[in-house]
Design an enzyme around this catalytic site. Sequence first.
Site, PDB file in Angstrom:
ATOM      1  N   SER A 142       0.792  -1.227   0.000  1.00 13.07           N
ATOM      2  CA  SER A 142       0.000   0.000   0.000  1.00 13.07           C
ATOM      3  C   SER A 142       0.821   1.273   0.000  1.00 13.07           C
ATOM      4  CB  SER A 142      -0.942   0.005   1.210  1.00 13.07           C
ATOM      5  OG  SER A 142      -0.214  -0.019   2.419  1.00 13.07           O
ATOM      6  N   HIS A 170      -5.350  -4.139  -1.432  1.00 13.73           N
ATOM      7  CA  HIS A 170      -5.106  -3.153  -2.496  1.00 13.73           C
ATOM      8  C   HIS A 170      -4.981  -3.824  -3.857  1.00 13.73           C
ATOM      9  CE1 HIS A 170      -4.697   0.369   0.118  1.00 13.73           C
ATOM     10  NE2 HIS A 170      -4.152  -0.474   0.976  1.00 13.73           N
ATOM     11  N   LYS A 201     -12.604  -1.187   0.564  1.00 16.34           N
ATOM     12  CA  LYS A 201     -11.879  -0.373  -0.406  1.00 16.34           C
ATOM     13  C   LYS A 201     -12.609  -0.434  -1.758  1.00 16.34           C
ATOM     14  CE  LYS A 201      -7.406  -0.359   1.925  1.00 16.34           C
ATOM     15  NZ  LYS A 201      -7.871  -0.826   3.231  1.00 16.34           N
TER      16      LYS A 201
END
Length: 354
Positions: A142, A170, A201
Amino acid sequence: AGIINFCANNYLGLSSHPEVIRAAVEALEKFGAGLSSVRFICGTQSIHKDLEEKIARFHQREDAILYASCFDANAGIFEALLTPEDAVLSDELNHASIIDGIRLCKANKYRYKHMDMQDLEAKLKEAQKHRLRLVATDGAFSMDGDIAPLREICQLAQKYDALVFIDECHATGFLGPSGRGTDELLGVMDKVTIINSTLGKALGGAAGGYTTGPKPLIDLLRQRSRPYLFSNSLPPAVVGCASKALDLLMESNAIAQSMAAKTQRFRSKMAAAGFTISGKDHPICPVMLGDARLASVMAEDMLNRGIYVIGFSYPVVPKGKARIRVQISAVHSDEDIDRCVEAFTEVGRKHGAL
């Protein structure tokens, strides 16, 4: 013209997607604000089971288990899976939640240099004396936007009879041809044993995390994983929006595929302007500046120009590695990206970064 957010984890723009919002409202109206219970008492409803089945199908795994966050998923897996007879080998730049999860377990701990396969192999050789070996890595890191060399990791794991665990927070939803993640991107979906990831996310942006993998592992976690056993179940609205986000991804890969061109546009234009961008081909685009104060004042000036970004410095990143981490989203237009680059160029010249 308003402020454009370039620092959110909303990679696919689904947190504001009308169908995702509608699904959350419907779940809220049908099941209420919350279930006031942990899963094994009265906190399991049909929507939770449906979402777990959908997650497993999306990742092409046998089963899945939901958590309040991926931090909880990482806190809950190592202690339940590993004993003092086992070993865990962790990339030195893994997310803090992986580090904390490993600290909780009693396994023998090895830390290998960041994405250094020679060092990993040396550690695997050293760990052969243990019953079980688990290699743990972020799929996409990240802070730097770099992607783990999963092909090489899986080859070493096979050579030294180890399991592979990846954190895909991610990556889930936008890496790989259909957004399945790093293992799909690198062609090793059948080689990675365990995946932990987030619903907070790309998959709607609200909250929640999960583990997906072999059914016996998931069965074990339901009996032994403390964050699962002692945390309230996910609120229905969160489950509803995440479920709809997965529906949209499994119906079409158009949103996921749009990310590549947008990411390349930003990275190439920033490089042409003279900036150093860490990582490769990932929508996390760290603009490397080095000096903490420079990162802070540049971020403030960017906001004055309508671009919302944040400076990162020690202890979040190593000393001397301060940066402004830009994150590209599918909802950013080409005009938005160009406006961001123009603002960076103006601010960079003003502060001597160019």
